[in-house]
Write a protein that holds these residues in place. Sequence first.
Motif, PDB file in Angstrom:
ATOM      1  N   TYR A 148       0.838  -1.185  -0.452  1.00 55.08           N
ATOM      2  CA  TYR A 148      -0.438  -0.057   0.292  1.00 55.08           C
ATOM      3  C   TYR A 148       0.592   1.016   0.566  1.00 55.08           C
ATOM      4  CZ  TYR A 148      -2.353   3.876   2.794  1.00 55.08           C
ATOM      5  OH  TYR A 148      -3.042   4.664   3.776  1.00 55.08           O
ATOM      6  N   LEU A 149       0.862   2.273  -1.256  1.00 53.75           N
ATOM      7  CA  LEU A 149       1.276   3.320  -1.254  1.00 53.75           C
ATOM      8  C   LEU A 149       0.582   4.033  -1.186  1.00 53.75           C
ATOM      9  CD1 LEU A 149       3.633   2.359  -3.863  1.00 53.75           C
ATOM     10  CD2 LEU A 149       4.504   2.394  -2.054  1.00 53.75           C
ATOM     11  N   GLY A 150       1.065   5.685  -0.170  1.00 51.80           N
ATOM     12  CA  GLY A 150       0.110   7.107   0.055  1.00 51.80           C
ATOM     13  C   GLY A 150       0.635   8.078  -1.558  1.00 51.80           C
ATOM     14  N   ASP A 151       0.320   8.867  -0.972  1.00 56.50           N
ATOM     15  CA  ASP A 151       1.116  10.105  -2.361  1.00 56.50           C
ATOM     16  C   ASP A 151       2.502  10.141  -2.411  1.00 56.50           C
ATOM     17  OD1 ASP A 151      -1.526  10.713  -0.698  1.00 56.50           O
ATOM     18  OD2 ASP A 151      -1.963  12.616  -1.842  1.00 56.50           O
ATOM     19  N   THR A 152       2.350  10.289  -3.926  1.00 53.10           N
ATOM     20  CA  THR A 152       3.799  10.085  -4.802  1.00 53.10           C
ATOM     21  C   THR A 152       3.546  10.929  -4.907  1.00 53.10           C
ATOM     22  OG1 THR A 152       2.950   9.017  -7.082  1.00 53.10           O
ATOM     23  CG2 THR A 152       4.191   7.489  -5.657  1.00 53.10           C
ATOM     24  N   GLN A 153       2.554  12.344  -6.206  1.00 50.18           N
ATOM     25  CA  GLN A 153       2.892  13.087  -6.170  1.00 50.18           C
ATOM     26  C   GLN A 153       4.282  13.958  -6.695  1.00 50.18           C
ATOM     27  OE1 GLN A 153      -0.330  15.455  -3.642  1.00 50.18           O
ATOM     28  NE2 GLN A 153       0.600  17.103  -5.490  1.00 50.18           N
ATOM     29  N   ASN A 154       4.946  14.348  -6.550  1.00 49.60           N
ATOM     30  CA  ASN A 154       5.751  15.218  -6.150  1.00 49.60           C
ATOM     31  C   ASN A 154       7.755  15.334  -6.505  1.00 49.60           C
ATOM     32  OD1 ASN A 154       3.520  16.825  -5.383  1.00 49.60           O
ATOM     33  ND2 ASN A 154       5.098  19.335  -4.463  1.00 49.60           N
ATOM     34  N   ASP A 155       7.996  15.380  -6.916  1.00 48.64           N
ATOM     35  CA  ASP A 155       9.153  14.582  -6.846  1.00 48.64           C
ATOM     36  C   ASP A 155       9.353  13.516  -7.303  1.00 48.64           C
ATOM     37  OD1 ASP A 155      11.156  17.023  -6.702  1.00 48.64           O
ATOM     38  OD2 ASP A 155      10.384  16.967  -4.114  1.00 48.64           O
ATOM     39  N   ILE A 156       8.312  12.569  -8.575  1.00 49.34           N
ATOM     40  CA  ILE A 156       7.932  11.336  -8.234  1.00 49.34           C
ATOM     41  C   ILE A 156       9.276  10.590  -8.813  1.00 49.34           C
ATOM     42  CG2 ILE A 156       6.790   8.983  -9.633  1.00 49.34           C
ATOM     43  CD1 ILE A 156       4.965  12.242 -10.878  1.00 49.34           C
TER      44      ILE A 156
END
Length: 466
Positions: A148-156
């Motif tokens: 389970y992973l949360g937000d990646t969003q920035n600096d992916i």
Amino acid sequence: MHRPLLLAALLCAALANAQANDATSLPRSVGLPYAPGKLADRIVLTPGQNAATQMAISYRTDLTQTDAVLELGPALAGPSLAAKASPLGGNTQRLDSENGPANYHQIRLEHLQADTAYVYRVKGSAGWSEWHQFRTAKATFAPFSFIYLGDTQNDILAIASRTIRQALRSVAHPALVVHAGDLVASRDDLAHDDEWGEWNQAGGWSYAAIPQLTAFGNHEYLETSNPDGSESRSLSPHVPAQFALPGNGASGVASTSYFSDYQNVRFVVLDGTSALDLGTLQAQTDWLESVLRNSEALWNIVVMHQPIYTCARPEDTEPLKAAWQPLLERYHVDLVLQGHDHCYSRLTHAEGRQATQAARQAKQAIGPVYMVSVTGSKMYGLNDRARSQPDRSAEDTQLYQTIAVEQDRLRVRTYTADDTLYDAFDIRRDAKGRKFLHEPKLALGGERYCTASVGPDGLPCTARTK
């Protein structure tokens, strides 16, 4: 003018013109690596409604590959994979982006055999991709593990990829990877196709071989200005192109809500952004009740982006709490996996961690456990409840979770990106179906909080107040 001087003058003029253009263009990924080509890329495997018999694959090419072509066969011990593979077709749609026009292809695999290893490859105009291998789910319950992973969003690619890859290294044969949304930022000052290129590069081959079960967040939506000055949201065209989802979701939200059954575990994916901003709350509420009421699964897990109980924002997500929490309680959902708040929270009782401890000592049954996590670099500071209401919390910390599914137990382990065990709990179910929280006596890292401007690593705290 002498020829060398003329060339020098032309070169200076060209450089000046390029710099002027760069000053007004969007920031781009270094080297501009994400243009579509004649070979397939961005290959993503997704589970169908029944992961024992249904899977789907999406991939991208340039426009010279005009149709979706895949070869599928049984996994063999030897190298002659093409000898037993058969061609399959699918659907193709064009998507224009900052990196030029591309064709996105989707092929749905139906009538697969349960608990069977398959190989496949997909075609671009210049040739085939490598062979990818996956295994369908068993037809009945059997233990498995997922990430389970949360937000990646920035600096992916620069930052979030490390967490994704550490998670993959930590679990032998993960059956699924669950994403809680905000895979990208979709910011106005970034090239959106570059962001999706980074997301695909961060997971690489694993996205093509391990089914990706993905929720979508507010950053998968694009904000547009209306003539009257108001703003509205529309789903990024990358989402339906990039993910071949089951299409069994709520009315009007079939692109971003769905359920998938994997070895007698039902995963239910909701779209909180559409519910909050696009008027689909009632449709999703009715659909959620139907999907949970009709579930015969041993375990039920809900995945959504906006959290019922927040760890960063001052207020909980009250419309979703009012509409969905009663259903999660009534139909005995086991886990609720969320993102959005860019912090960590594991909450069992709204009254706080002392209530959790008292319930454990009194051997009281529990309802759903609500989790929030973050994978990428963007961090929010904890709100005034988050150090006492959740059973465990953290800020300024990248995390991933591994979840082992057993007949009578869910084993949930949270790790920081440097592979330190940060949280550990089990949900145990007795013969009567009642669930109890158990916290095994394992060595955990200290709670990670910012103190004034100093973060838990002794460096400036990167978590900002929401």
